[in-house]
Design a protein around this motif. Structure first.
Motif, PDB file in Angstrom:
ATOM      1  N   TYR A   1       0.830  -1.204   0.000  1.00 14.61           N
ATOM      2  CA  TYR A   1       0.000   0.000   0.000  1.00 14.61           C
ATOM      3  C   TYR A   1       0.863   1.251   0.000  1.00 14.61           C
ATOM      4  N   ILE A   2       2.036   1.190   0.601  1.00 12.63           N
ATOM      5  CA  ILE A   2       2.972   2.320   0.572  1.00 12.63           C
ATOM      6  C   ILE A   2       3.507   2.529  -0.843  1.00 12.63           C
ATOM      7  N   VAL A   3       3.788   1.428  -1.565  1.00  8.48           N
ATOM      8  CA  VAL A   3       4.222   1.562  -2.963  1.00  8.48           C
ATOM      9  C   VAL A   3       3.125   2.226  -3.795  1.00  8.48           C
ATOM     10  N   PHE A   4       1.884   1.802  -3.556  1.00  9.53           N
ATOM     11  CA  PHE A   4       0.759   2.472  -4.221  1.00  9.53           C
ATOM     12  C   PHE A   4       0.747   3.963  -3.899  1.00  9.53           C
ATOM     13  N   ALA A   5       0.985   4.300  -2.619  1.00 11.41           N
ATOM     14  CA  ALA A   5       0.959   5.705  -2.207  1.00 11.41           C
ATOM     15  C   ALA A   5       2.042   6.515  -2.906  1.00 11.41           C
ATOM     16  N   ILE A   6       3.235   5.934  -3.075  1.00  7.37           N
ATOM     17  CA  ILE A   6       4.327   6.658  -3.727  1.00  7.37           C
ATOM     18  C   ILE A   6       3.980   6.975  -5.174  1.00  7.37           C
ATOM     19  N   LEU A   7       3.507   5.958  -5.901  1.00  5.94           N
ATOM     20  CA  LEU A   7       3.162   6.173  -7.314  1.00  5.94           C
ATOM     21  C   LEU A   7       1.964   7.111  -7.468  1.00  5.94           C
ATOM     22  N   ALA A   8       0.957   6.922  -6.606  1.00  7.47           N
ATOM     23  CA  ALA A   8      -0.227   7.776  -6.697  1.00  7.47           C
ATOM     24  C   ALA A   8       0.108   9.222  -6.358  1.00  7.47           C
ATOM     25  N   ALA A   9       0.964   9.434  -5.346  1.00 12.68           N
ATOM     26  CA  ALA A   9       1.334  10.800  -4.964  1.00 12.68           C
ATOM     27  C   ALA A   9       2.134  11.482  -6.059  1.00 12.68           C
ATOM     28  N   ALA A  10       2.960  10.707  -6.767  1.00 12.56           N
ATOM     29  CA  ALA A  10       3.725  11.288  -7.873  1.00 12.56           C
ATOM     30  C   ALA A  10       2.815  11.864  -8.945  1.00 12.56           C
ATOM     31  N   GLY A  11       1.615  11.270  -9.087  1.00 12.73           N
ATOM     32  CA  GLY A  11       0.702  11.764 -10.108  1.00 12.73           C
ATOM     33  C   GLY A  11      -0.384  12.687  -9.598  1.00 12.73           C
ATOM     34  N   ILE A  12      -0.812  12.480  -8.347  1.00 10.41           N
ATOM     35  CA  ILE A  12      -2.020  13.175  -7.886  1.00 10.41           C
ATOM     36  C   ILE A  12      -1.748  14.627  -7.506  1.00 10.41           C
ATOM     37  N   PHE A  13      -0.471  14.979  -7.213  1.00 13.32           N
ATOM     38  CA  PHE A  13      -0.159  16.357  -6.846  1.00 13.32           C
ATOM     39  C   PHE A  13       0.207  17.229  -8.044  1.00 13.32           C
ATOM     40  N   ILE A  14       0.247  16.656  -9.229  1.00 14.27           N
ATOM     41  CA  ILE A  14       0.601  17.431 -10.424  1.00 14.27           C
ATOM     42  C   ILE A  14      -0.555  18.295 -10.934  1.00 14.27           C
TER      43      ILE A  14
ATOM     44  N   SER B   1       7.476  14.513  -3.769  1.00  8.06           N
ATOM     45  CA  SER B   1       8.661  15.346  -4.047  1.00  8.06           C
ATOM     46  C   SER B   1       9.187  15.161  -5.456  1.00  8.06           C
ATOM     47  N   ILE B   2       8.882  14.020  -6.064  1.00  7.13           N
ATOM     48  CA  ILE B   2       9.396  13.747  -7.416  1.00  7.13           C
ATOM     49  C   ILE B   2       8.437  14.224  -8.491  1.00  7.13           C
ATOM     50  N   GLY B   3       7.133  14.025  -8.285  1.00  9.06           N
ATOM     51  CA  GLY B   3       6.148  14.290  -9.331  1.00  9.06           C
ATOM     52  C   GLY B   3       6.137  15.712  -9.878  1.00  9.06           C
ATOM     53  N   PRO B   4       5.819  16.740  -9.048  1.00 11.11           N
ATOM     54  CA  PRO B   4       5.743  18.111  -9.580  1.00 11.11           C
ATOM     55  C   PRO B   4       7.035  18.631 -10.203  1.00 11.11           C
ATOM     56  N   PRO B   5       8.240  18.442  -9.604  1.00 13.71           N
ATOM     57  CA  PRO B   5       9.454  18.923 -10.279  1.00 13.71           C
ATOM     58  C   PRO B   5       9.727  18.207 -11.597  1.00 13.71           C
ATOM     59  N   LEU B   6       9.448  16.891 -11.639  1.00 15.29           N
ATOM     60  CA  LEU B   6       9.661  16.156 -12.888  1.00 15.29           C
ATOM     61  C   LEU B   6       8.715  16.664 -13.978  1.00 15.29           C
ATOM     62  N   ALA B   7       7.462  16.938 -13.588  1.00 13.17           N
ATOM     63  CA  ALA B   7       6.516  17.506 -14.546  1.00 13.17           C
ATOM     64  C   ALA B   7       6.961  18.902 -14.980  1.00 13.17           C
ATOM     65  N   GLY B   8       7.497  19.713 -14.039  1.00 16.35           N
ATOM     66  CA  GLY B   8       7.990  21.037 -14.390  1.00 16.35           C
ATOM     67  C   GLY B   8       9.174  20.988 -15.340  1.00 16.35           C
ATOM     68  N   PHE B   9      10.070  20.009 -15.122  1.00 15.74           N
ATOM     69  CA  PHE B   9      11.199  19.834 -16.037  1.00 15.74           C
ATOM     70  C   PHE B   9      10.707  19.473 -17.431  1.00 15.74           C
ATOM     71  N   TRP B  10       9.690  18.615 -17.494  1.00 14.48           N
ATOM     72  CA  TRP B  10       9.117  18.208 -18.786  1.00 14.48           C
ATOM     73  C   TRP B  10       8.499  19.428 -19.487  1.00 14.48           C
TER      74      TRP B  10
ATOM     75  N   LEU C   1       2.133  12.378 -17.529  1.00 13.30           N
ATOM     76  CA  LEU C   1       2.904  11.778 -16.444  1.00 13.30           C
ATOM     77  C   LEU C   1       2.005  11.448 -15.253  1.00 13.30           C
ATOM     78  N   SER C   2       1.105  12.353 -14.926  1.00 15.41           N
ATOM     79  CA  SER C   2       0.193  12.134 -13.810  1.00 15.41           C
ATOM     80  C   SER C   2      -0.696  10.917 -14.039  1.00 15.41           C
ATOM     81  N   GLY C   3      -1.265  10.806 -15.232  1.00 15.46           N
ATOM     82  CA  GLY C   3      -2.147   9.686 -15.541  1.00 15.46           C
ATOM     83  C   GLY C   3      -1.433   8.349 -15.515  1.00 15.46           C
ATOM     84  N   LEU C   4      -0.208   8.286 -16.054  1.00 11.19           N
ATOM     85  CA  LEU C   4       0.542   7.037 -16.074  1.00 11.19           C
ATOM     86  C   LEU C   4       0.907   6.578 -14.665  1.00 11.19           C
ATOM     87  N   CYS C   5       1.282   7.515 -13.814  1.00  9.84           N
ATOM     88  CA  CYS C   5       1.621   7.157 -12.434  1.00  9.84           C
ATOM     89  C   CYS C   5       0.416   6.576 -11.701  1.00  9.84           C
TER      90      CYS C   5
END
Length: 507
Positions: free
Chosen positions: A306-319, A442-451, A464-468
């Motif tokens: 469930y923590i792995v799910f949280a990491i991937l979901a957070a990478a996409g849901i905060f974008i 911490s990874i999602g929004p900066p990675l999206a900003g770099f893109w 990126l958000s949808g794939l995560c």
């Protein structure tokens, strides 16, 4: 008479604020009304304790009178989860806490372009402000959970309110960009964590049978306040500049301390509670309060997945909350039009939380099954959202769908932790869940900003958000499988004759 005297003093401060600005005085009067409404509705317990302290000080006595007042509170407040009663005051207080924390973070995208133009920096550099807030929000979760176990939810929420307000007020000084990372990022993020975590914990401890709908109502404060804050923040920026807007927001966040004061802790007792046939499970005895943080929960494979799910979901849901307004501006929507989209998303978010909480409370599906469905649909909607760059009507429809499904995810993803670690381990489980979720945040929004900086197009951020989100669904399926398998094993251990009957039927 003492209460009237204190009311008179605060109203004098309201009149003093009116001498400077009419709107600020209106805001302060609303806050004063909210304070005294809940003070009276909460049976004046907080007033009785404070009055005893002040009264004992005036008469050169000790504050033992205040402690005695707390000890003489009715036993029902300290025994079983009431599943109602004062619990709804806790829900309403948590409603305000969610609004003054998460809704502010959700609408901070309105400050994105203003701060970027003010400092003349890149999109990825600006996104680190919100990323620091998200990271501290999650990193502070274990500390918030540990302090909740050591002290009480009331103390931690009041501390969080002071941190939130100080972060915004110091950020309004506009010293430099690194100071924004420190104030809006670290102080604000820590304050949100110290307010949000114990508020969720309090609702979960006050309710059993009505826990899904109670949490849905409490979390909907984020949506209601987001609807108001969208145009309100835009008006503040245009009227007082972004620095003045941050100052006023910091003043509003001081009301978190009032909400924390209303969080009356429940204490476990040695006696057993009686359950009624009409409401099975609504009067279960509180588990013995464990005052140590349970890191051993990481040994549970269900929680790890469930923590792995949280990491991937957070990478996409905060974008999306960060880039939806800039994306709308790139399509030719400016000022109040882009702010109105955030308000529409917040309205759909509200409907999603309430409807999903109601469906979860009906027990038509398991919480993890429902979570799998809504996360999958949310990922698909975010993948489709960039096609609206040619059709503005499509942008509105997909934004509404995004808000609705986002609300559904928020309504059940926290309460699902109880299904994994039980109520006794909920505080520690929630802290660990939020801690590791910070990696994705911490990874999602900066990675999206770099893109976005590399391509010059905001569509990549939503891809990126949808794939995560879609990739995170597989881990929820695994968690549900393991939880159901564990429940079946427990039933077989408790009722071994069931397995014997099955073997005889096969033979």
């Amino acid at each position: 008479m003492q209460l009237m005297k204190y009311t008179y003093v605060i109203l004098c401060f309201s009149l003093l604020a009116a001498a400077f600005d009419y709107y600020l005085s209106c805001i302060l009067c609303v806050c004063v009304f909210f304070f005294f409404f809940f003070l009276c509705f909460g049976q004046l317990d907080l007033y009785r304790v404070l009055h005893a302290c002040f009264h004992s000080y005036d008469q050169s006595l000790t504050c033992g009178h205040a402690a005695q007042l707390i000890k003489t509170m009715p036993e029902s407040r300290r025994s079983c989860p009431p599943d109602g009663g004062y619990g709804w005051v806790v829900v309403l207080s948590a409603f305000w806490v969610m609004g003054l924390t998460a809704a502010v973070l959700k609408n901070f995208g309105l400050f994105f372009l203003v701060i970027q133009d003010h400092f003349a920096i890149l999109t990825s550099t600006t996104s680190w402000i919100t990323s620091c807030t998200i990271v501290m929000f999650h990193l502070g979760a274990p500390a918030a959970s540990a302090m909740t176990l050591l002290f009480s939810q009331r103390v931690v929420i009041i501390t969080g309110g002071l941190l939130c307000a100080s972060g915004m007020i110091l950020a309004s000084l506009d010293v430099s960009l690194p100071c924004l990372y420190l104030t809006v990022g670290i102080l604000q993020g820590a304050g949100i964590s110290f307010s949000w975590i114990p508020a969720n914990s309090m609702v979960s401890h006050y309710f059993v049978r009505w826990r899904p709908i109670a949490y849905a109502i409490a979390s909907s404060g984020e949506c209601v306040f987001a609807i108001i804050f969208g145009p309100f923040f835009q008006w503040l920026i245009e009227t007082y500049s972004w620095q003045g807007a941050l100052l006023i927001i910091g003043g509003l966040q001081l009301n978190i301390c009032v909400c924390g004061a209303l969080m009356r802790p429940l204490e476990s007792t040695k006696g057993q509670c009686h359950t009624s046939s009409e409401n099975q499970g609504a009067a279960l005895p509180l588990p013995k309060r464990n005052k140590t943080f349970q890191c051993s929960l990481l040994k549970k494979p269900e929680l790890l997945l469930y923590i792995v799910f949280a990491i991937l979901a957070a990478a996409g849901i905060f974008i999306p909350p960060l880039y939806l307004v800039p994306f709308a501006n790139s399509l030719g929507l400016y000022n109040y039009w882009s702010a109105s989209i955030l308000s529409l998303v917040a309205l759909a978010d509200l409907m999603g939380r309430l409807i999903c909480g109601w469906v979860a409370n009906m027990r038509l599906l398991r919480n993890l099954q429902l979570l799998t469905m809504v996360v999958s649909l949310l990922g698909i909607v975010l993948l489709l959202l960039p096609i609206s760059n040619k059709y503005l009507n499509c942008l509105v429809v997909l934004s509404l769908l995004y808000g609705f499904l986002f609300g559904c995810v928020v309504a059940i993803h926290v309460t699902s932790i109880v299904d994994i670690v039980s109520l006794e381990g909920f505080d520690s489980g929630l802290g660990l869940f939020m801690l590791f979720r910070s990696i994705g945040g911490s990874i999602g929004p900066p990675l999206a900003g770099f893109w976005v900086d590399e391509t010059g197009d905001y569509s990549g951020a939503f891809y990126l958000s949808g794939l995560c989100l879609i990739s995170s669904v597989f881990f929820v399926i695994l968690v549900d499988y393991l939880v159901q398998k564990k429940l079946k094993m427990q039933k077989l251990n408790e009722f071994p004759f069931l397995s014997e009957d099955r073997t005889t039927e096969v033979t």
